[in-house]
Every structure is written in C-alpha cells, then in structure tokens.
Design an enzyme around this catalytic site. Structure first.
Site, PDB file in Angstrom:
ATOM      1  N   HIS A   1       0.801  -1.230   0.000  1.00  0.00           N
ATOM      2  CA  HIS A   1       0.000   0.000   0.000  1.00  0.00           C
ATOM      3  C   HIS A   1       0.839   1.289   0.000  1.00  0.00           C
ATOM      4  O   HIS A   1       0.838   2.043  -0.966  1.00  0.00           O
ATOM      5  CB  HIS A   1      -0.898   0.030   1.236  1.00  0.00           C
ATOM      6  CG  HIS A   1      -1.747  -1.183   1.429  1.00  0.00           C
ATOM      7  ND1 HIS A   1      -2.833  -1.465   0.644  1.00  0.00           N
ATOM      8  CD2 HIS A   1      -1.674  -2.190   2.341  1.00  0.00           C
ATOM      9  CE1 HIS A   1      -3.405  -2.578   1.052  1.00  0.00           C
ATOM     10  NE2 HIS A   1      -2.721  -3.045   2.085  1.00  0.00           N
TER      11      HIS A   1
HETATM   12  C1  BDR Z   1      -3.321   0.887   5.140  1.00  0.00           C
HETATM   13  O1  BDR Z   1      -3.587   0.427   6.459  1.00  0.00           O
HETATM   14  C2  BDR Z   1      -2.402   0.000   7.075  1.00  0.00           C
HETATM   15  O2  BDR Z   1      -2.577  -1.254   7.656  1.00  0.00           O
HETATM   16  C3  BDR Z   1      -1.315   0.029   6.032  1.00  0.00           C
HETATM   17  O3  BDR Z   1      -0.092   0.452   6.600  1.00  0.00           O
HETATM   18  C4  BDR Z   1      -1.833   1.010   5.011  1.00  0.00           C
HETATM   19  O4  BDR Z   1      -1.454   2.335   5.324  1.00  0.00           O
HETATM   20  C5  BDR Z   1      -3.976  -0.062   4.161  1.00  0.00           C
HETATM   21  O5  BDR Z   1      -5.356  -0.112   4.370  1.00  0.00           O
END
Ligand code: BDR
Ligand code: CA
Length: 331
Positions: free
Chosen positions: A260
């Site tokens: 992500h």
């Molecule tokens: C986001 O949520 C977190 O768990 C990850 O770091 C990312 O920023 C993804 O939904």
C-alpha cells in the site's frame, strides 16, 4: 527559504537541485510504511525528507514512533528527525491492526534499538511551525496512516492549509470496497472525522486507494529481487513483506501482499505509471454499516465539485522496478 539557502542562491549556488521536492512523511509504521520511508530515503535527488511524524494507527503511537526511528537508522539516516504526533483519533477510540502487522507493527524483522529519541516537540505543532516557516507550495505531505495529525494541524492553525503544496495519502477504496470493514479502508475508518476535515479543506489532495494498491502485489519473485540486492535494507524489506503476506494470503488467496504505502512515494517519483481521475470524494461519517467509506463519485453522477485526484491503477512491474532500484541505493 532559509538564510543560508538564500545567500547561496544569490551566488548562483543551490543546496538542492530544482527538481528536489521537500516532503514530510506522516506515518504509522507498519511494514508497508517502513518500505515507503526507505524508498523516500533512497531517492535523495528527487525527495528531501524534512521529517517524519508518527501517528497512532497500525499499532499504538509509542510503537509507530519507535519504528520510524529504527527504520531511519536502517537507512543510515539518523539525521532525519522523528516527531510523535497524535495518540488517538480526533473523536473516536483508537483501532489498531496487530492482526495484520504483528505486535510490533513491523514483525518479520528485529531491528536494532533506535539510536536516538524522538524530538521533544509534538508532531502537530511541528507541522504548523514548519508550514508557517515555509514558502506556500514548498512542502508536500505524504500521509501513510490515519490523517489525524494533518487534520488537527488544520483545525489548530487554518492558515497552514494554503501553504501545503499537496497531500498524497494512502487511503480509501471504492471499486475494491473495504479491508477493515466491508466498505471502509483502514486509514479512513480509524479517523473518519479527520479525513472529512482534509477532503473539505480545499487542499490539493491525491488519494491512493486500495483500488490501486491491490494491483501492486509483492509476489515471491518480486521479494526475491529485494533479497538479491545483498544490502541490509533489501533483506529487511524482503523479511517484512514476507510476514505481511500471511494475512493477505489467508484473506484474499492472493500470490503476495498488496504494497500500500510505497505507492504514495512512487507516485511522487513516477506519476506517469499511475492512472486516476479528478473527482468528488466524500467521507461517510455516520453510516449504519458504512462508516469510514470513501464515497468516490467516479462517474460524476452527483455533480458535487471535484476535490480529490483519485488514483485507480498502476503499472505494477514499473512500480516494483522503481522500488528495487531505490532500496538498492541504501546500506
Ligand atoms: C493501510 O492500512 C495499514 O494497515 C497500512 O499500513 C496502510 O497504510 C492499508 O489499508
Ligand atoms: Ca500505514
């Protein structure tokens, strides 16, 4: 511009190339946050990381702060200051994601204890002071977690909003719906009121939602490329992402974990590998089942004014090649 830079500019010298962009990374590390920090620190010609501000998110604030310090050490950059920001969302109780990231937030690696403490100043006050001291449009905010700190800074000091060059935020989902609830993405769900403040602020805002990040899968072949770099950062990236994989494999049955937060940094470095649209996005604050949903008007049916550049796709091979190259520049 600081006095020394002004003086050097007069002499025709600059400390930074014209293309270097000043960024502040606001983050809740997190394995994928950590990789994003490493990519940014591996790109000194394009990005000057002014500071990192931590926030409660994947794990409690003390851990995200500690992790940010350790990751800058890993990159050989203990000179990058880390400020601790908000310990909880604006109105709600904290929600964490140890079920995804492990108890430390960066399970998969056992990094050396941080070489120094966080700065004394609160992260929100640091954001306010730094933006006020900057030229309008000089500083870009890269937000990789719940957007509590930025929203709090906007509430406390509304004059800073016009000074922010752009906010690029890993947040939201529309076509992919949710990951923490059926309709909400984690970073928005944790602090929807903060998200609402920011999308309504008029700031230039780019959202990097699950619709993009679910196309950037860290397959085994891609992880091997980090490991094959032979440096300690490459090994750490491979180990962290190997851990992250467990959750997504179990949930989606995919061949690797979606990466992500590094998409935010990659977007600053190579925007041409992303596709998106300038659309209206609103935050659901009080849905019976949909709190934290990003209502993205992709088809323009609401006629509400566009307020977000909403990314939709990425060239995943180009993205991973960029990441491998930048991690390869680190110790
Ligand atoms: C986001 O949520 C977190 O768990 C990850 O770091 C990312 O920023 C993804 O939904
Ligand atoms: Ca994050």
């Amino acid at each position: 511009m600081r006095e020394r830079e002004r003086e050097r500019a007069k002499q025709g010298k600059t400390d930074r190339t014209m293309a270097t962009r000043k960024i502040i990374i606001d983050t809740d590390p997190g394995q994928d946050d950590s990789v994003a920090i490493l990519i940014a620190l591996g790109s000194p010609h394009e990005l000057e990381v002014v500071a990192i501000v931590s926030v409660a998110g994947n794990v409690p604030l003390w851990r995200t702060t500690e992790n940010a310090l350790k990751v800058t050490d890993l990159a050989g950059r203990p000179d990058v200051p880390v400020y601790a920001g908000c310990a909880r969302p604006m109105r709600r109780q904290p929600i964490t994601a140890e079920h995804v990231h492990g108890t430390t937030g960066i399970n998969g690696v056992d990094l050396a204890p941080a070489s120094r403490p966080a700065q004394d100043q609160h992260g929100v006050d640091f954001l306010i002071d730094t933006l006020r001291a900057s030229e309008p449009g000089e500083i870009t905010l890269c937000v990789l977690g719940p957007i509590t700190n930025v929203a709090m800074a906007m509430v406390k000091a509304p004059d800073i909003t016009g000074r922010i060059a752009e906010i690029v935020w890993m947040a939201g989902a529309y076509f992919e719906v949710g990951n923490i609830t059926p309709t909400a993405e984690f970073n928005v769900y944790v602090d929807p009121e903060a998200a609402d403040v920011v999308v309504k602020s008029g700031v230039k805002l780019t959202m990097v939602p699950l619709d993009v990040t679910h196309r950037a899968l860290a397959t085994h072949e891609r992880l091997d490329r980090f490991r094959a770099l032979g440096n300690r950062a490459g090994q750490a990236v491979a180990d962290m992402l190997n851990f992250s994989e467990r959750f997504d494999l179990g949930k989606y049955g995919w061949i690797g974990a979606p990466l992500h937060d590094p998409c935010v940094i990659a977007y600053l470095l190579q925007p041409e590998i992303f596709v998106g649209r300038h659309i209206n996005v609103e935050i659901e604050l009080a849905g019976t089942y949909t709190t934290g949903m990003t209502v993205a008007d992709w088809w323009g049916v609401s006629k509400r004014p566009a307020n977000v550049t909403y990314l939709r796709d990425v060239d995943a091979d180009a993205f991973f090649s960029l990441l491998v190259e930048r991690v390869g520049r680190l110790p």
